[in-house]
Design a protein around this motif. Structure first.
Motif, PDB file in Angstrom:
ATOM      1  N   GLN A 185      55.683  -6.704  19.751  1.00  0.00           N
ATOM      2  CA  GLN A 185      56.322  -5.972  18.650  1.00  0.00           C
ATOM      3  C   GLN A 185      56.587  -6.894  17.456  1.00  0.00           C
ATOM      4  OE1 GLN A 185      57.327  -2.562  19.051  1.00  0.00           O
ATOM      5  NE2 GLN A 185      56.137  -2.683  20.915  1.00  0.00           N
ATOM      6  N   GLY A 186      56.290  -8.173  17.623  1.00  0.00           N
ATOM      7  CA  GLY A 186      56.468  -9.117  16.516  1.00  0.00           C
ATOM      8  C   GLY A 186      57.920  -9.365  16.142  1.00  0.00           C
ATOM      9  N   ALA A 187      58.833  -9.175  17.099  1.00  0.00           N
ATOM     10  CA  ALA A 187      60.262  -9.364  16.790  1.00  0.00           C
ATOM     11  C   ALA A 187      60.607 -10.853  16.773  1.00  0.00           C
ATOM     12  CB  ALA A 187      61.115  -8.655  17.834  1.00  0.00           C
ATOM     13  N   ASN A 188      61.410 -11.256  15.801  1.00  0.00           N
ATOM     14  CA  ASN A 188      61.863 -12.653  15.804  1.00  0.00           C
ATOM     15  C   ASN A 188      63.101 -12.779  16.705  1.00  0.00           C
ATOM     16  OD1 ASN A 188      63.941 -11.591  14.296  1.00  0.00           O
ATOM     17  ND2 ASN A 188      63.312 -12.526  12.367  1.00  0.00           N
ATOM     18  N   ALA A 189      63.699 -13.975  16.709  1.00  0.00           N
ATOM     19  CA  ALA A 189      64.822 -14.211  17.634  1.00  0.00           C
ATOM     20  C   ALA A 189      66.010 -13.306  17.305  1.00  0.00           C
ATOM     21  CB  ALA A 189      65.237 -15.680  17.582  1.00  0.00           C
ATOM     22  N   LEU A 190      66.279 -13.104  16.015  1.00  0.00           N
ATOM     23  CA  LEU A 190      67.430 -12.266  15.646  1.00  0.00           C
ATOM     24  C   LEU A 190      67.188 -10.808  16.044  1.00  0.00           C
ATOM     25  CD1 LEU A 190      70.213 -12.054  14.396  1.00  0.00           C
ATOM     26  CD2 LEU A 190      69.155 -11.797  12.149  1.00  0.00           C
ATOM     27  N   ALA A 191      65.979 -10.319  15.787  1.00  0.00           N
ATOM     28  CA  ALA A 191      65.673  -8.926  16.157  1.00  0.00           C
ATOM     29  C   ALA A 191      65.729  -8.757  17.675  1.00  0.00           C
ATOM     30  CB  ALA A 191      64.300  -8.533  15.620  1.00  0.00           C
ATOM     31  N   THR A 192      65.252  -9.767  18.405  1.00  0.00           N
ATOM     32  CA  THR A 192      65.313  -9.687  19.870  1.00  0.00           C
ATOM     33  C   THR A 192      66.771  -9.686  20.325  1.00  0.00           C
ATOM     34  OG1 THR A 192      63.220 -10.902  19.956  1.00  0.00           O
ATOM     35  CG2 THR A 192      64.453 -10.732  22.014  1.00  0.00           C
ATOM     36  N   THR A 193      67.584 -10.506  19.677  1.00  0.00           N
ATOM     37  CA  THR A 193      69.015 -10.552  20.005  1.00  0.00           C
ATOM     38  C   THR A 193      69.657  -9.185  19.810  1.00  0.00           C
ATOM     39  OG1 THR A 193      69.140 -12.858  19.326  1.00  0.00           O
ATOM     40  CG2 THR A 193      71.207 -11.655  19.353  1.00  0.00           C
ATOM     41  N   VAL A 194      69.364  -8.582  18.667  1.00  0.00           N
ATOM     42  CA  VAL A 194      69.957  -7.277  18.336  1.00  0.00           C
ATOM     43  C   VAL A 194      69.496  -6.213  19.344  1.00  0.00           C
ATOM     44  CG1 VAL A 194      69.887  -5.434  16.596  1.00  0.00           C
ATOM     45  CG2 VAL A 194      70.317  -7.801  15.897  1.00  0.00           C
ATOM     46  N   ALA A 195      68.206  -6.246  19.689  1.00  0.00           N
ATOM     47  CA  ALA A 195      67.672  -5.255  20.637  1.00  0.00           C
ATOM     48  C   ALA A 195      68.263  -5.456  22.029  1.00  0.00           C
ATOM     49  CB  ALA A 195      66.151  -5.360  20.688  1.00  0.00           C
ATOM     50  N   TRP A 196      68.330  -6.701  22.472  1.00  0.00           N
ATOM     51  CA  TRP A 196      68.856  -7.009  23.819  1.00  0.00           C
ATOM     52  C   TRP A 196      70.358  -6.657  23.890  1.00  0.00           C
ATOM     53  CZ3 TRP A 196      64.059  -7.332  24.235  1.00  0.00           C
ATOM     54  CH2 TRP A 196      63.354  -8.033  25.195  1.00  0.00           C
ATOM     55  N   GLU A 197      71.051  -6.916  22.785  1.00  0.00           N
ATOM     56  CA  GLU A 197      72.478  -6.582  22.726  1.00  0.00           C
ATOM     57  C   GLU A 197      72.655  -5.067  22.883  1.00  0.00           C
ATOM     58  OE1 GLU A 197      74.256  -7.772  19.019  1.00  0.00           O
ATOM     59  OE2 GLU A 197      76.127  -6.773  19.503  1.00  0.00           O
ATOM     60  N   ALA A 198      71.741  -4.310  22.262  1.00  0.00           N
ATOM     61  CA  ALA A 198      71.810  -2.845  22.357  1.00  0.00           C
ATOM     62  C   ALA A 198      71.586  -2.378  23.793  1.00  0.00           C
ATOM     63  CB  ALA A 198      70.782  -2.213  21.422  1.00  0.00           C
ATOM     64  N   LEU A 199      70.751  -3.104  24.538  1.00  0.00           N
ATOM     65  CA  LEU A 199      70.551  -2.744  25.950  1.00  0.00           C
ATOM     66  C   LEU A 199      71.860  -2.919  26.715  1.00  0.00           C
ATOM     67  CD1 LEU A 199      67.095  -4.467  26.682  1.00  0.00           C
ATOM     68  CD2 LEU A 199      67.518  -2.015  26.372  1.00  0.00           C
ATOM     69  N   GLY A 200      72.573  -4.005  26.406  1.00  0.00           N
ATOM     70  CA  GLY A 200      73.871  -4.234  27.052  1.00  0.00           C
ATOM     71  C   GLY A 200      74.879  -3.173  26.660  1.00  0.00           C
ATOM     72  N   LEU A 201      74.888  -2.818  25.385  1.00  0.00           N
ATOM     73  CA  LEU A 201      75.839  -1.808  24.893  1.00  0.00           C
ATOM     74  C   LEU A 201      75.564  -0.437  25.518  1.00  0.00           C
ATOM     75  CD1 LEU A 201      78.155  -1.066  22.965  1.00  0.00           C
ATOM     76  CD2 LEU A 201      76.467  -0.745  21.160  1.00  0.00           C
ATOM     77  N   ALA A 202      74.294  -0.184  25.812  1.00  0.00           N
ATOM     78  CA  ALA A 202      73.941   1.091  26.458  1.00  0.00           C
ATOM     79  C   ALA A 202      74.311   1.083  27.940  1.00  0.00           C
ATOM     80  CB  ALA A 202      72.445   1.351  26.297  1.00  0.00           C
ATOM     81  N   GLY A 203      74.540  -0.107  28.488  1.00  0.00           N
ATOM     82  CA  GLY A 203      74.919  -0.199  29.902  1.00  0.00           C
ATOM     83  C   GLY A 203      73.747  -0.435  30.835  1.00  0.00           C
ATOM     84  N   VAL A 204      72.625  -0.929  30.298  1.00  0.00           N
ATOM     85  CA  VAL A 204      71.462  -1.193  31.156  1.00  0.00           C
ATOM     86  C   VAL A 204      71.807  -2.319  32.140  1.00  0.00           C
ATOM     87  CG1 VAL A 204      69.039  -1.903  31.210  1.00  0.00           C
ATOM     88  CG2 VAL A 204      69.857  -0.402  29.383  1.00  0.00           C
ATOM     89  N   ASP A 205      71.367  -2.162  33.358  1.00  0.00           N
ATOM     90  CA  ASP A 205      71.699  -3.086  34.446  1.00  0.00           C
ATOM     91  C   ASP A 205      71.447  -4.557  34.077  1.00  0.00           C
ATOM     92  OD1 ASP A 205      72.104  -3.278  37.582  1.00  0.00           O
ATOM     93  OD2 ASP A 205      70.472  -4.639  37.024  1.00  0.00           O
ATOM     94  N   GLY A 206      72.446  -5.397  34.347  1.00  0.00           N
ATOM     95  CA  GLY A 206      72.365  -6.813  33.992  1.00  0.00           C
ATOM     96  C   GLY A 206      71.195  -7.520  34.652  1.00  0.00           C
ATOM     97  N   GLY A 207      70.927  -7.208  35.906  1.00  0.00           N
ATOM     98  CA  GLY A 207      69.826  -7.856  36.618  1.00  0.00           C
ATOM     99  C   GLY A 207      68.475  -7.465  36.047  1.00  0.00           C
ATOM    100  N   MET A 208      68.344  -6.185  35.681  1.00  0.00           N
ATOM    101  CA  MET A 208      67.064  -5.742  35.127  1.00  0.00           C
ATOM    102  C   MET A 208      66.810  -6.401  33.771  1.00  0.00           C
ATOM    103  SD  MET A 208      65.511  -4.027  37.334  1.00  0.00           S
ATOM    104  CE  MET A 208      64.118  -3.573  36.321  1.00  0.00           C
ATOM    105  N   VAL A 209      67.870  -6.554  32.980  1.00  0.00           N
ATOM    106  CA  VAL A 209      67.692  -7.213  31.680  1.00  0.00           C
ATOM    107  C   VAL A 209      67.398  -8.703  31.895  1.00  0.00           C
ATOM    108  CG1 VAL A 209      68.714  -7.664  29.427  1.00  0.00           C
ATOM    109  CG2 VAL A 209      69.180  -5.520  30.554  1.00  0.00           C
ATOM    110  N   MET A 210      67.973  -9.267  32.961  1.00  0.00           N
ATOM    111  CA  MET A 210      67.688 -10.674  33.267  1.00  0.00           C
ATOM    112  C   MET A 210      66.208 -10.854  33.621  1.00  0.00           C
ATOM    113  SD  MET A 210      69.767 -13.028  35.880  1.00  0.00           S
ATOM    114  CE  MET A 210      68.876 -13.462  37.335  1.00  0.00           C
TER     115      MET A 210
END
Ligand SMILES: Cc1cc2nc3c(=O)[nH]c(=O)nc-3n(C[C@H](O)[C@H](O)[C@H](O)COP(=O)(O)OP(=O)(O)OC[C@H]3O[C@@H](n4cnc5c(N)ncnc54)[C@H](O)[C@@H]3O)c2cc1C
Length: 394
Positions: free
Chosen positions: A67-92
């Motif tokens: 998707q061509g995301a840089n580190a900040l965009a990846t941070t924002v997207a990954w943070e949104a996964l946490g905010l949505a409540g996606v399982d910690g292990g799956m995100v790991m």
């Protein structure tokens, strides 16, 4: 001039990832999470959803299926996964695949390596792993006992690695091995090892306290043959280039889901504290409860700013080594304490599995250990700010 606002595209990205996760991942997760946590099994249906949204290659260049995301965009997207409540292990597992394996490959890989492997990580045809830690000790990560010796057009690897995220389901392993012991960190090389290479084995799956949907294992190299074209980056530069790049991302971007998770936890606690009564009034009226929630909110805001700053450094092409260690040190201790206190606010309910805070605590406890312990981060920062020299610690 300093501008602390996120660009509209990043705000939109956060919303779209959050919405996608809430609508497509959480309904599946609700049905399977507690059972898979008990059985310690990977959630393939959630992985499929990561794939569907393009998360498996999120930071990779578009020409390799990302998707061509840089580190900040990846941070924002990954943070949104946490905010949505996606399982910690799956995100790991997602992070081990995209960040620990994929980011160094996209940064140091040859065109051929990127076409062969990065594209397959992006489609999910291969699952990626990063293998640095060894059974004798992970903190002392420059004294690796795994060796690689050149023989004709192949490298022969011998040794073992432990605590490797995704190993039991992994297809591609980014492996660090000593190629010149006399050179210390300048004598380590990175290799791309496929699971079918001769002499490579996953020797066992490990049972863990938390992040149990993410499989962890031990791997062994017994005269494992790796073609010379599978060296990643330059020979002897595996630590100095590859691992340092990984540490920058691992100690910042990779922790962003837990920042989103804490925000979600705070929202739940605010509602709970305003509704739960004790001694004739909501528990939110008690200063002891207020202190815990306020401390969480303050930490959250500090962490988010710090995290975005580290990501911003990465996107400027810098290696924010000490900054990433500082963030990890601060955040690890803070978030473990906050989730511990969140359980306290819920009282007996907090101790029950169905409220998921006990799982959250088991998951988040890893942050002060994985990717370099808090003690090691403190040592790195101390050396930098006190100008100390001596034996290297990374
Ligand atoms: C669930 C999980 C997933 C992981 N995933 C991966 C992965 O995908 N790939 C990978 O390569 N690794 C992975 N790791 C390994 C992780 O990075 C290491 O566990 C970590 O770096 C610590 O190494 P260690 O466990 O060997 O502890 P040790 O190095 O044995 O440390 C033991 C204790 O001594 C302390 N200590 C050590 N040296 C110092 C010092 N100089 N000063 C002060 N205190 C010190 C440590 O802080 C710690 O408290 C994972 C670990 C876990 C638990």
């Amino acid at each position: 001039m300093i501008d602390f606002s996120l660009e509209p595209e990043l705000i939109q990205l956060r919303e779209s990832v959050w919405k996608y996760a809430v609508e497509n991942i959480i309904p599946i997760q609700e049905k399977i999470q507690l059972e898979l946590d008990a059985k310690e099994e990977f959630a393939w249906p959630i992985w499929e959803k990561f794939k569907e949204f393009g998360l498996l290659g999120f930071p990779f260049p578009e020409e390799y299926g990302g998707q061509g995301a840089n580190a900040l965009a990846t941070t924002v997207a990954w943070e949104a996964l946490g905010l949505a409540g996606v399982d910690g292990g799956m995100v790991m597992s997602l992070s081990a695949h995209t960040i620990l394996c994929g980011v160094p490959l996209m940064t140091y890989g040859t065109e051929e390596q990127k076409r062969k492997y990065l594209t397959r990580l992006a489609t999910g045809e291969m699952i990626g792993c990063f293998a640095l830690t060894e059974p004798h000790g992970g903190s002392d990560s420059i004294h690796l006992k795994t060796t690689a010796v050149k023989k004709g057009d192949r490298w022969i690897l011998n040794g073992s690695k432990i605590f490797i995220t995704n190993a039991p389901i992994g297809d591609l392993f980014l492996v660090l091995a000593t190629t010149d012991k006399s050179l210390g960190s300048a004598g380590i090389t990175a290799f791309l090892v496929e699971k079918n290479f001769k002499g490579f084995y996953v020797s066992r799956k490990l049972e863990k306290m938390g992040n149990r949907l993410s499989p962890t294992g031990e791997i062994v190299f017994s005269d494992c043959e790796v073609p010379e074209e599978n060296v990643l980056g330059e020979v002897n530069m595996g630590f100095i280039q590859v691992v340092r790049t990984i540490f920058g991302w691992e100690r910042s971007v990779m922790l962003s889901p837990s920042v989103g998770s804490l925000e979600l936890v705070i929202k739940g606690l605010m509602a709970y504290a305003n509704q739960r009564q004790a001694f004739g009034k909501p528990i939110s009226y008690f200063q002891a409860i207020q202190k815990k929630i306020v401390d969480m909110k303050v930490s959250l805001e500090v962490a988010r700013s710090y995290l975005y700053r580290v990501a911003w450094h990465i996107d400027r092409g810098e290696l924010p080594f000490v900054e990433a260690s500082s963030f990890k040190l601060f955040w690890g201790d803070a978030v473990v304490n906050h989730i511990y206190e969140a359980i306290q606010i819920l009282g007996g309910y907090g101790y029950m599995r169905e409220f998921k805070l006990e799982k959250g605590y088991r998951d988040v406890r890893l942050i002060t250990i994985g990717g370099g312990t808090s003690e090691v981060q403190r040592t790195i920062i101390a050396r930098a700010i006190l100008g100390l020299s001596g034996r290297e610690i990374e």
